[in-house]
Design an enzyme around this catalytic site. Structure first.
Site, short mmCIF file in Angstrom:
data_model
loop_
_atom_site.label_atom_id
_atom_site.label_comp_id
_atom_site.label_asym_id
_atom_site.label_seq_id
_atom_site.Cartn_x
_atom_site.Cartn_y
_atom_site.Cartn_z
N SER A 31 0.82 -1.22 0.00
CA SER A 31 0.00 0.00 0.00
C SER A 31 0.85 1.26 0.00
CB SER A 31 -0.93 0.00 1.22
OG SER A 31 -0.16 -0.11 2.40
N THR A 163 -39.60 26.30 -10.15
CA THR A 163 -39.94 24.96 -9.67
C THR A 163 -40.19 24.16 -10.95
OG1 THR A 163 -42.31 25.39 -9.54
CG2 THR A 163 -41.05 25.82 -7.55
N HIS A 164 -39.84 22.90 -10.93
CA HIS A 164 -39.95 22.04 -12.13
C HIS A 164 -39.21 22.65 -13.32
CE1 HIS A 164 -43.29 20.03 -9.98
NE2 HIS A 164 -43.61 21.26 -9.63
N SER A 285 -13.78 26.03 -27.63
CA SER A 285 -13.85 24.79 -28.39
C SER A 285 -12.70 24.78 -29.39
CB SER A 285 -15.18 24.74 -29.14
OG SER A 285 -15.07 23.87 -30.25
N LYS A 291 -17.53 29.31 -29.23
CA LYS A 291 -17.96 28.65 -28.00
C LYS A 291 -17.30 29.21 -26.75
CE LYS A 291 -20.26 25.57 -27.34
NZ LYS A 291 -20.06 24.12 -27.49
N ASN A 293 -17.52 27.70 -22.88
CA ASN A 293 -18.11 26.61 -22.10
C ASN A 293 -17.79 26.72 -20.62
OD1 ASN A 293 -18.87 25.49 -24.58
ND2 ASN A 293 -16.93 24.39 -24.76
N GLU A 298 -18.90 22.11 -14.93
CA GLU A 298 -19.22 20.74 -15.37
C GLU A 298 -18.34 19.72 -14.67
OE1 GLU A 298 -20.77 21.91 -19.87
OE2 GLU A 298 -18.84 20.93 -19.64
N TYR A 325 -9.65 -6.44 13.11
CA TYR A 325 -8.97 -5.96 11.90
C TYR A 325 -8.97 -7.02 10.80
CZ TYR A 325 -5.51 -4.22 8.65
OH TYR A 325 -4.89 -3.79 7.51
#
Ligand code: ARG
Length: 466
Positions: A31, A163-164, A285, A291, A293, A298, A325
């Site tokens: 590890s 809303t929605h 882009s 573009k 973005n 994101e 353990y």
């Protein structure tokens, strides 16, 4: 990684075995590449343990001094890059112990008296967690400060509430930012609360049953600045619930950020054009020159999925493990480290991006001024004239459908037309149809009126002082 057989090293537990550990099995189980992150915590834990051992006369003071000096040098060696943790040492605990042996000889072996790697790794993990919980808390605090600033800047700016994902009612942008302040405030409280449980020393539990040596676990706890001491040695080395609790909190924080990002992505699109994320936090882009973005938003949104994966990973590792353990528990670290790093960096970059985001006030003033989202105001106007709400809602629905058919914004419909729908209408209906008046007419607790937003800002500032 070097898998050359000539470099074989002796493992801490080798003497009982007549055959060497298979190279591939060692590579599989090592590890070091992950837990090398814990080298400072490991050294700190060992120094505390050795100090306690010497104070309790379990090892001679002079030998403890040699061990501690050696450990301090090793910390320097690792941080300067002079010592690169070797995967063949199985884990970071062994890397450090083997290096100490090289430096001071067999006395190094006394460091592990009354200790197992089980309580050692639990100690390292808790020390690490105290640090990352504090770092995440500070990052959240900066975000909350920014949200209060934004609320202040935009408290008189009217935006659409949804809303929605349908335009619902106009609200103060300050109210919107403060909604997120409250979410991140609860996240902070969750972190503060789990910190109390993280802040418990497991050192002195040894493998799981305790030790025949006269260890002073309370002293080790004090030396490591832990606020509490384990009660039960089996529990101390067996559970990873605090890791699960921490990653759950990280998941909630990421979920909040992700929703916020979704609004920013949508609202910065050309169709909405409610706000602009500055160039410094946008990308272009490679093929479409026009573009712009919102990649940062994101990526924060997608990293949310990654942190959820971390949570599921530890939950699944722990499910079905017999006490105490099990080596399975070594797999708690990749998700723990990943969740801590991903969440803290997401909060930080999001804060920076949000600071460089501006609301398109002119456009929103125009859009909210002529929008059907003022319809609730008409219904409440009628309620104030003593009409039952259901009837007011029905009449307003008719007015909305008239507005749509005749393509007339609500404030432009003449009074006679309003009167045709209900005798209760008078020219003061137009006061209700200004978005600002609509927002400010709210009287209920915690609503979007400017007075309520100011009160919320005051309350938020109080929380930030704590
Ligand atoms: N690398 C191990 C872990 O992270 C350390 C503990 C090893 N203990 C043991 N009994 N094999 O969990």
């Amino acid at each position: 990684m070097n898998t050359d057989k000539s470099k074989e090293k002796e493992l801490l537990w080798q003497s009982r075995f007549s055959e060497p550990f298979d190279r591939e099995a060692l590579l599989f189980s090592s590890s070091v590449d992950v837990d090398k992150v814990l080298y400072q915590e490991d050294i700190r834990g060992s120094i505390a343990h050795v100090t306690m051992l010497s104070e309790e006369a379990i090892i001679p003071v002079e030998e403890a001094r040699l061990i501690i000096e050696g450990l301090e040098e090793i910390e320097q060696e690792i941080s300067s890059g002079a010592l690169v943790p070797d995967w063949e040492d199985e884990d970071i605990h062994t890397v450090i112990e083997n290096r100490l042996k090289e430096k001071i000889g067999p006395i190094a072996g006394k460091m592990h008296s009354g200790r197992s790697r089980n309580d050692q790794v639990a100690t390292d993990t808790r020390l690490y967690m105290k640090r990352v919980v504090n770092e995440l808390g500070s990052a959240l605090k900066a975000l909350k400060h920014l949200l209060v600033e934004k609320a202040e800047t935009y408290r008189h700016t009217i935006i659409f509430g949804y809303t929605h994902l349908q335009r619902a009612q106009p609200v103060s942008a300050g109210h919107y930012y403060l909604a997120y302040f409250n979410m991140f405030q609860r996240d902070t409280e969750r972190l503060d609360d789990l910190y109390k449980r993280v802040d418990t020393s497991p050192l002195g539990a040894a493998a799981f049953a305790g030790s025949t040596l006269p260890l002073n676990a309370k002293r080790s706890m004090e030396l490591l600045d832990f606020g509490a001491l384990f009660q039960n040695s089996i529990d101390a080395v067996s559970d990873r619930d605090i890791i699960i609790e921490f990653i759950s909190t990280c998941s909630i924080i990421m979920m909040h950020l992700s929703r916020f990002c979704e609004d920013l992505i949508l609202w910065s699109s050309q169709e909405f054009n409610y706000l602009e994320i500055s160039d410094a936090f946008s990308t272009g882009s490679s093929i479409m020159p026009q573009k712009k973005n919102a990649d940062i938003a994101e990526l924060v949104r997608s990293k949310t999925g990654r942190v959820y994966g971390d949570l599921l990973s530890v939950l699944t590792v722990m499910k079905g493990l017999p006490l105490s353990y099990n080596r399975d528990m070594q797999e708690d670290k990749p998700p723990l480290f990943d969740a801590a790093k991903t969440t803290t960096s997401s909060v930080r970059i999001f804060t920076k991006m949000l600071a460089h985001t501006k609301i398109n006030e002119e456009r929103l003033a125009k859009l909210t001024g002529e929008d059907l989202s003022l319809a609730t105001e008409i219904a409440e106007y009628l309620v104030k004239k003593d009409l039952p709400f259901r009837e007011a809602h029905r009449i307003t629905g008719k007015i909305v459908s008239h507005a749509i058919e005749s393509a007339t914004p609500l404030p432009d419909i003449p009074l006679e037309t309003y009167k045709n729908f209900s005798e209760l209408f008078d020219k003061d209906v137009y006061d209700a149809l200004k978005p600002e008046a609509s927002v400010n007419a709210k009287q209920s607790h915690g609503s979007t009126s400017f007075a309520s937003v100011d009160e919320q800002i005051r309350a938020a500032r109080e929380k930030l002082k704590m």
